[in-house]
Each structure stands twice: as structure tokens, then as C-alpha cells.
Scaffold this active site. Structure first.
Site, PDB file in Angstrom:
ATOM      1  N   SER A 203      56.812  25.537  75.400  1.00 13.25           N
ATOM      2  CA  SER A 203      56.022  26.789  75.372  1.00 13.25           C
ATOM      3  C   SER A 203      56.933  28.083  75.272  1.00 13.25           C
ATOM      4  O   SER A 203      56.323  28.913  74.760  1.00 13.25           O
ATOM      5  CB  SER A 203      55.090  26.772  76.667  1.00 13.25           C
ATOM      6  OG  SER A 203      55.955  26.817  77.987  1.00 13.25           O
TER       7      SER A 203
ATOM      8  N   GLY B 222      54.128  22.527  77.449  1.00 15.31           N
ATOM      9  CA  GLY B 222      54.121  21.478  78.313  1.00 15.31           C
ATOM     10  C   GLY B 222      55.007  20.360  77.990  1.00 15.31           C
ATOM     11  O   GLY B 222      55.255  19.430  78.727  1.00 15.31           O
TER      12      GLY B 222
ATOM     13  N   ASN C 260      60.387  22.391  81.640  1.00 10.32           N
ATOM     14  CA  ASN C 260      59.405  21.604  82.173  1.00 10.32           C
ATOM     15  C   ASN C 260      59.888  20.413  83.063  1.00 10.32           C
ATOM     16  O   ASN C 260      59.437  20.149  84.128  1.00 10.32           O
ATOM     17  CB  ASN C 260      58.315  20.995  81.264  1.00 10.32           C
ATOM     18  CG  ASN C 260      57.349  22.129  80.738  1.00 10.32           C
ATOM     19  OD1 ASN C 260      56.918  23.055  81.466  1.00 10.32           O
ATOM     20  ND2 ASN C 260      57.281  22.346  79.238  1.00 10.32           N
TER      21      ASN C 260
ATOM     22  N   ASP D 283      51.821  35.255  84.501  1.00  7.57           N
ATOM     23  CA  ASP D 283      52.105  34.024  85.481  1.00  7.57           C
ATOM     24  C   ASP D 283      53.588  33.716  85.914  1.00  7.57           C
ATOM     25  O   ASP D 283      53.920  33.032  86.695  1.00  7.57           O
ATOM     26  CB  ASP D 283      51.928  32.518  84.517  1.00  7.57           C
ATOM     27  CG  ASP D 283      52.733  32.549  83.435  1.00  7.57           C
ATOM     28  OD1 ASP D 283      53.556  33.397  83.222  1.00  7.57           O
ATOM     29  OD2 ASP D 283      52.816  31.852  82.334  1.00  7.57           O
TER      30      ASP D 283
ATOM     31  N   HIS E  42      56.509  32.774  81.805  1.00 12.87           N
ATOM     32  CA  HIS E  42      56.512  32.808  80.367  1.00 12.87           C
ATOM     33  C   HIS E  42      56.829  34.075  79.738  1.00 12.87           C
ATOM     34  O   HIS E  42      56.334  35.281  80.217  1.00 12.87           O
ATOM     35  CB  HIS E  42      55.324  32.295  79.532  1.00 12.87           C
ATOM     36  CG  HIS E  42      54.858  30.845  79.817  1.00 12.87           C
ATOM     37  ND1 HIS E  42      54.179  30.357  80.950  1.00 12.87           N
ATOM     38  CD2 HIS E  42      55.535  29.742  79.085  1.00 12.87           C
ATOM     39  CE1 HIS E  42      54.114  29.011  80.860  1.00 12.87           C
ATOM     40  NE2 HIS E  42      54.825  28.643  79.796  1.00 12.87           N
TER      41      HIS E  42
END
Length: 199
Positions: free
Chosen positions: A20, A57, A85, A166, A169
Site C-alpha cells: 500500500s 495488504g 505487512n 490511520d 500510511h
């Protein structure tokens, strides 16, 4: 300046293979890392295109599963950005390193050089895990003689103003910072590509 690795009248084709952080999670296409990096490099006079092969992801193993079709023939180099991840899931660093190693070997077999974008583990995973995870990228760069950018998120960690809500990111400004910081390393990578014999 002419580029032997560019198609006649065309740019050097790079592919950014990542998760991402590459894909541009929750950002418009023009704010995603590959697009921003391409714009910065062109502003510095490089005849280059940077394709976005980021999948939100994705793990290192996920990247391995799709590397053959995500990196088309004619690609002159790959910016490999995977592992965040894996770290967030607490994946055994041996698994991550093995998958990244296999990606690099697949690309090497096709004559495609790799710029490895490093990742670092969060401190809350403990010192042992962090030491083992953080060591993956320098070790792979040394083993395969790769161009290494030590930490993809350099310059934005701990800065809320450069992250989405969040906290994980990068926002538009964060991507600009990442691209600006990595650009000199990508320029050196492009020089290395130009010096390779054309296959």
C-alpha cells in the site's frame, strides 16, 4: 543523453513492486509514490517511467506470487518495497527474507536489476524481532550487490502531519517527502542501469 535501455524515443521503464505504501492507499492516482517519483525524476532531466505495481495488504510472499506478471518484459529495473505487512503481522523474518530473496533471484534471472527499499520493524515488537527484521535488507543488498535505500519511510516517521488519520500510511505530503528522499538513490540506480550491457 541517450539511454541504451530505453526503447527508441522512449523512457527507461521502472516498476515499483510493493504494498500500500507504493500503491497510494486512499490517495488519488497522481499522488501515489510511483507517479510522484516519476515527476521528480523527469524534473531532474531523467527520461524515465515508473509503473505502479503496488497492492495494498501485500506481503513479501504475496509479491513473490505475482512478480512474474507484475513486472512485464521490457522493464529496465524494479524498485522493490515489501515487508511492512510482514512486520505488522509479526511474520518470522526468515520467511520475509526468503520471499524477498526469491523475488530478487527471479528478476536477476531475467536480467532486471533491483533497487531494494528497506523497512524497519516497530519498536513495540521487541528488540529481538526488530534486530532480526531490520537486518534483512542490508543482508540481501550485500548478498546480491543491490542498490539499497535503507528505510522507505525515512523523513515521515513520527510526523502526524505527513500521515493519513490511520497513522500508518503517508498522506499526499508524506509521499512527496518519501519520493524526494529516495530520488537521489533512484538516480544512482538509473546510472547503474545505463552502465549495464544491453541484453
Amino acid at each position: 543523453m541517450t539511454d541504451a535501455h530505453a526503447a527508441p524515443g522512449g523512457p527507461i521503464k521502472l516498476v515499483a513492486l510493493g504494498d500500500s505504501l507504493t500503491a497510494g492507499y486512499r490517495l488519488p492516482a497522481d499522488a501515489a509514490f510511483p507517479t510522484v517519483l516519476e515527476r521528480l525524476l523527469k524534473a531532474k532531466g531523467a527520461d524515465v517511467s515508473v509503473a505502479n505495481a503496488g497492492v495494498s495488504g501485500d506481503t513479501a510472499t504475496g509479491g513473490l506470487d505475482r512478480v512474474d506478471w507484475s513486472v512485464p518484459d521490457g522493464t529496465a529495473g524494479v524498485i522493490l518495497e515489501l515487508g511492512a505487512n510482514d512486520m505488522l503481522r509479526g511474520t518470522d523474518p526468515k520467511v520475509t527474507e526468503g520471499a524477498l530473496s526469491s523475488i530478487i533471484e527471479r528478476l536477476k534471472a531475467r536480467g532486471i536489476p533491483v533497487l531494494l527499499a528497506g523497512m524497519q520493524a516497530a519498536p513495540n515488537l521487541g528488540p529481538d524481532y526488530k534486530a532480526r527484521f531490520d537486518a534483512i535488507y542490508p543482508a540481501l543488498a550485500k548478498r546480491y550487490d543491490l542498490t539499497l535505500y535503507p528505510f522507505f519511510l525515512d523523513g515521515i516517521i513520527g510526523d502526524r502531519g505527513q500521515h493519513l488519520d490511520d497513522g500508518l500510511h503517508p498522506n499526499r505530503q508524506g509521499v512527496e517527502t518519501i519520493a524526494a528522499r529516495i530520488a537521489p538513490t533512484v538516480e544512482a540506480f538509473l546510472d547503474r542501469i545505463r552502465q549495464q550491457p544491453v541484453r
